[in-house]
Design an enzyme around this catalytic site. Structure first.
Site, PDB file in Angstrom:
ATOM      1  N   CYS A 190       0.790  -1.216   0.000  1.00 27.88           N
ATOM      2  CA  CYS A 190       0.000   0.000   0.000  1.00 27.88           C
ATOM      3  C   CYS A 190       0.828   1.276   0.000  1.00 27.88           C
ATOM      4  O   CYS A 190       0.517   2.232  -0.715  1.00 27.88           O
ATOM      5  CB  CYS A 190      -0.960  -0.008   1.177  1.00 27.88           C
ATOM      6  SG  CYS A 190      -0.127  -0.278   2.741  1.00 27.88           S
ATOM      7  N   ASP A 198      -8.009   4.977  -3.140  1.00 33.36           N
ATOM      8  CA  ASP A 198      -7.088   3.956  -2.622  1.00 33.36           C
ATOM      9  C   ASP A 198      -6.476   3.203  -3.795  1.00 33.36           C
ATOM     10  O   ASP A 198      -7.102   2.290  -4.349  1.00 33.36           O
ATOM     11  CB  ASP A 198      -7.844   2.996  -1.701  1.00 33.36           C
ATOM     12  CG  ASP A 198      -6.884   2.058  -0.986  1.00 33.36           C
ATOM     13  OD1 ASP A 198      -5.679   2.061  -1.321  1.00 33.36           O
ATOM     14  OD2 ASP A 198      -7.350   1.319  -0.081  1.00 33.36           O
ATOM     15  N   HIS A 220      -2.500   0.317   6.911  1.00 30.83           N
ATOM     16  CA  HIS A 220      -2.742   0.622   5.505  1.00 30.83           C
ATOM     17  C   HIS A 220      -2.399   2.081   5.247  1.00 30.83           C
ATOM     18  O   HIS A 220      -2.384   2.910   6.164  1.00 30.83           O
ATOM     19  CB  HIS A 220      -4.215   0.344   5.182  1.00 30.83           C
ATOM     20  CG  HIS A 220      -4.519   0.358   3.724  1.00 30.83           C
ATOM     21  ND1 HIS A 220      -3.788  -0.365   2.811  1.00 30.83           N
ATOM     22  CD2 HIS A 220      -5.492   1.004   3.011  1.00 30.83           C
ATOM     23  CE1 HIS A 220      -4.289  -0.162   1.603  1.00 30.83           C
ATOM     24  NE2 HIS A 220      -5.328   0.672   1.698  1.00 30.83           N
TER      25      HIS A 220
END
Lengths: 652, 321
Positions: free
Chosen positions: A413, A473, A457
């Site tokens: 991420c 995202d 994250h």
């Protein structure tokens, strides 16, 4: 001062192993936190002392002991460069307990050692307060009590008997402990502060993010926080736990320096839809960030404010487990207006690094018609081209975005968020990175959501005039399953496989969930029993306007009542063997005579003495004594008892 | 010479047994004047199936007591005078070669008797002593490889003179332990002595004693003694006494478990002799010195000059439950 004899006669041999065992149990929870030399030194002292007792050697002289003590003190001082605080404190306690063994000569010294053991057991709670800490506490206290009883026991008493007595004592003490725990007034700000051992800070989020520096993400299964939803449980893709926001990028590292804003951050939020109410029990992080689902509108934690980028922060770091209620909305808009000054801030990128990426951004932006189309294009690039989601990406070097986008194409991420935000800023779209947690696992046994460190994250937010700050995202574009399902199953399969029992990984998972449920209850009901919970509980018990005076009064009353009750029970238990009625009647007769039998004087001899004394009728004394001897020492027989009763009454 | 009477001639049942004891005490009291406690002890000892050691100076009636007991209880009685040249065969018996039959024939010694009086037992050599003591323990003797049972009942009453030191072999502790009781007789009081001086010949009186019981009666009595009630508080008392002898600083070696068994047996018999409804603490106190006196080893530093004093001290230090 006269030097004491140093010899041993082996008289402690029977109780010494117990004392050593108790001390060992008390020390064990401290040892993993202490330098290894302390463990070795303590064990050495114990072995030395035991062999002295066994072989009946001399204890070391005062000089040797003094020298050792000084050396150990200096050792602790050198290791910690301090002698105060939990770390050095328990190190000193541990090593001095070991040294105390070397001057343990009599029973009294052993008692001192056991006192130290109890103190050590209690102080281990400064480090760990898990459910099993309580079990360990009970077991080790039991062993210490048994050791204590072994020391004062008669030789004929077996270890099992001592253990049973110890358990019974502990059982008697349990109600007192529970009452004290429930009623002792909790004060909002503790006036005694426990110095927390900082040598093992829990891993959590760091304040900066440098993708490519870390080549492997730790998949820690440690719990970050647990959540209990009031009614609505948001879908996994909506569970973005906002932590901190990173706004400045120097080419390698994103950091959290932020511009100040005039109006409160919460004022810029507009929300729609159903509120989500939930309670978070956050494990200590020793950091300021407070996690909540995007976007929190109200929260119950004191001294907590919303920062300029809508991140929640507490004024003092979270040193202890805290529980707080939050109301969040998943449908929201932030900052429709972004002043020029801040716009520039969110567009800043270093000129001299990641040139290829900046060039790519310019090309793609000009190729697409709008900002929205550009964002779509970048996400499509991540999705369609050869980009992989991996937890073990290769290191990236000095131009991490370039290298990631064009060469390695592997990352987790942070890599995607960083590259995406860079591409956005290069194309003139304000962007920032949000760190937090995503997802979490519902524990079917406790009904709560567990968010682990492995759920950490990073995602991005871009600002568009039409929508304000808008969450994008990029990881979802690469690995949608990471967002929709979480990664936990993978992690557990891996764990099972490493240990060679992949087949039972499901069982392992269940076991871990059960433990987690137990721990959650423990946290909620025991560790989380603070001022608010106590107040609620007192009100539930029927106390009007509970304050500390009332609680203290209740506590003292109940404790006194319990002590009376328990000692009453003990007295009932240990009351003298029921004297038979003949004996009671005989003592009534003795009282009537006004004389006292001597030690070892039989009833008949006493009666003779009474008869000679002459105040009582000789015949009636005789009647009493013959009836007494018959009733007490003859075969059980009501008639003789009645005779005795009549005879005694005849005198009175 | 069988002087006893058969069971058929005697009234039976509890009353008969009581009567027997009463008669025996009365008869013995006529011979041994003013020594009722000692008579009760001696009777209790025999009823408890124990052997009796009478220890006192010469002329205090040791032998007389033993003879009177034998005659009163109607037991077959033999006397062995222990001297330094006494041989085991003189006690046990010897095999004699008979010319007419051409075989060895065993001539039973004085030990084959119901009541054996071993006079001045400490005068004999340990070899002769042990011949007697073995018989006491085993109730049988072995001669030339043949084991022969002794008569039943079988009692030994031994006497010894503590004043004699020269040419004696004092019984060791382990052999003293075989005697249930050690009794001292002591001087008679003024009135008894006067009667003794004025009265007739004691030996003639013993010869005239009419037996009040026989061997069968004695066995029945022994059985009744074992049924004598022993209450819980009394067991506590005996335990406390025994514990005290083990823990007291005045005593080096306390009572063994056999010692406490002896205490119980003797106290039971004494309670029976005294016609008590159960064993009373008084019974325990009465037999304590006789049973425990020769079993305790006083500490070197003890301030008590005699075993009797030491036993009294123990009794005075233990509370009666």
């Amino acid at each position: 001062m006269k030097a004491q004899p140093r010899g041993t006669d082996g008289s402690l041999l029977a109780s010494l192993p117990w004392t050593l065992g108790a001390l060992g149990l008390a020390l064990a929870p401290h040892l993993p936190y202490l330098p290894i030399w302390i463990t070795i030194a303590s064990l050495g002292c114990a072995a030395w002392r035991y062999s002295i007792e066994k072989r009946r050697r001399l204890l070391p002289s005062r000089w040797v002991r003094g020298g050792l003590a000084l050396a150990c003190f200096l050792g602790v001082l050198v290791t910690y460069s301090s002698v105060s605080g939990v770390g050095p404190g328990s190190a000193l306690l541990a090593i001095m307990a070991g040294l105390k063994l070397l001057e343990t000569r009599r029973r009294r010294d052993q008692f001192v050692l056991l006192f130290i053991s109890i103190f050590l057991v209690m102080s281990s709670l400064l480090r760990e307060q898990y459910l099993w800490s309580l079990l360990y506490l009970i077991v080790s206290t039991l062993v210490i009590l048994t050791a204590w009883l072994r020391m004062s026991a008669a030789e004929s008493e077996t270890a099992k008997q001592s253990f049973v007595t110890g358990s019974r004592l502990l059982l008697y003490a349990a109600p007192l402990a529970i009452v004290m725990w429930v009623f002792f007034p909790r004060i909002a700000t503790p006036f005694w502060a426990v110095p927390i051992d900082t040598s093992r800070a829990t891993s959590g989020l760091s304040a900066t993010m440098s993708p490519g520096d870390i080549s492997s993400l730790s998949m820690s299964n440690e719990v970050a926080f647990r959540v209990r939803f009031a009614d609505i449980v948001p879908a996994p893709r909506d569970r973005y736990w906002r932590g901190l926001v990173l706004t400045s990028f120097n080419g390698r590292t994103w950091a959290g320096t932020e511009p100040r804003i005039g109006s409160p951050a919460s004022k810029q939020i507009a929300v729609r839809g159903e509120p989500i109410t939930y309670e978070v029990t956050l494990e200590p992080t020793r950091q300021h960030w407070v996690f909540a689902i995007d976007i929190p509108m109200s929260w119950s934690l004191k001294n907590t404010f919303m920062g300029p980028q809508q991140q929640l922060m507490r004024v003092h770091p979270i040193d202890q487990r805290v529980a707080y209620e939050v109301v969040s909305y998943v449908d929201y808009r932030i900052e429709a207006e972004l002043p020029k000054l801040f716009r520039d801030w969110y567009l800043k990128i270093p000129d001299n690094s990641n040139r290829r990426a900046a060039e790519l951004a310019r090309q793609m932006r000009s190729a697409t018609g709008s900002d929205v189309a550009y964002i779509e294009a970048v996400l499509a690039k991540f999705h369609n081209e050869e980009y992989y989601y991996t937890l073990e990406p290769p290191p990236l070097g000095s131009s991490p975005v370039d290298r990631f986008l064009f060469d390695t194409r592997r990352g987790f991420c942070e890599h995607y968020a960083s590259a995406f935000a860079f591409l956005m800023r290069s194309a003139g779209i304000p962007a920032r990175i949000v760190l937090g947690y995503q997802g979490g696992e519902i524990n079917p046994l406790g009904g709560h959501l567990i968010v682990r460190q492995s759920d950490a994250h990073a995602w991005t937010e871009v600002w568009l005039p039409e929508t304000g700050w808008y969450r994008v995202d990029p990881t979802a574009a690469v690995a949608p399953e990471r967002i929709d399902y979480g990664t936990l199953d993978v992690a557990f399969d891996g764990l099972g496989a490493t240990w060679g029992f992949a087949a039972s990984s499901q069982l392992l998972h269940r076991l871990s969930l059960t433990l987690d449920a137990l721990n959650a209850r423990w946290n909620d009901w025991v560790l989380g029993y603070g001022p608010d919970t106590q107040k609620k509980f007192m009100e539930w018990l029927g106390m009007q306007n509970p304050d500390w005076r009332k609680m203290m009064l209740t506590l003292v009353t109940i404790v006194i009542a319990l002590i009376i009750l328990i000692s009453g029970l003990l007295m009932l238990r240990y009351r003298k063997p029921a004297q038979d009625r003949a004996a009671i009647l005989y003592w009534r007769f003795v009282k009537q005579t006004g004389m006292q039998p001597h030690l070892g004087e039989t009833a008949a001899d006493f009666a003779r003495r009474v008869a000679v004394d002459g105040t009582l009728d000789r015949q009636s004394v005789n009647n009493v004594i013959t009836a007494y001897l018959d009733a007490r020492y003859g075969p059980a027989d009501d008639a003789s008892l009645l005779r005795l009763k009549n005879a005694v009454t005849a005198i009175g | 010479m069988q002087r006893g009477i058969t069971l058929e001639q005697l009234p039976t049942g509890i009353d008969a047994q009581r009567n027997t004891i009463l008669q025996a005490r009365k008869t013995l009291g006529k011979i041994i004047l003013g020594k009722d406690p000692q008579i009760a002890l001696a009777l209790a000892c025999l009823l408890a199936r124990g052997h009796l050691l009478i220890e006192d100076l010469p002329g205090l009636g040791k032998t007389m007591l033993a003879q009177a007991l034998a005659h009163t209880l109607g037991l077959e009685f033999r006397r062995i005078q222990f001297t330094s040249d006494l041989l085991p065969a003189d006690v046990v018996g010897v095999s004699v070669f008979r010319q007419d039959s051409g075989k060895f024939e065993f001539q039973p010694g004085p030990i084959f008797s119901q009541l054996v009086l071993a006079d001045e037992v400490n005068r004999a050599t340990p070899k002769a002593q042990s011949a007697l003591l073995e018989a006491m323990e085993e109730h049988q003797v072995t001669v030339d490889g043949n084991t022969m049972p002794l008569s039943e009942p079988f009692f030994v009453i031994a006497t010894q003179n503590p004043g004699d030191q020269i040419g004696t072999f004092p019984l060791p502790e382990s052999q003293l332990d075989r005697f249930l009781m050690r009794v001292e007789i002591g001087y008679p009081d003024e009135a008894s002595e006067r009667e003794l001086i004025a009265g007739g010949d004691r030996r003639a009186m013993i010869a005239e004693i009419e037996p009040v019981a026989g061997p069968e009666m004695l066995i029945a009595l022994q059985k009744s003694v074992r049924a004598q009630h022993l209450s819980e508080p009394l067991i506590d008392y005996i335990q406390a006494l025994v514990r005290h002898t083990r823990e007291s600083a005045e005593i080096d070696i306390g009572l063994s478990p056999r010692g406490s068994q002896a205490l119980v047996a003797a106290a039971r018999a004494h309670a029976y002799v005294e016609n008590h409804s159960g064993v009373y603490p008084d019974d325990v106190q009465a037999i304590f010195a006789a049973v425990a006196g020769h079993r305790l080893k006083p500490a070197g530093s003890t301030r008590f000059r005699s075993p009797a004093e030491l036993c009294q001290h123990v009794l005075d230090s233990v509370a009666i439950p």
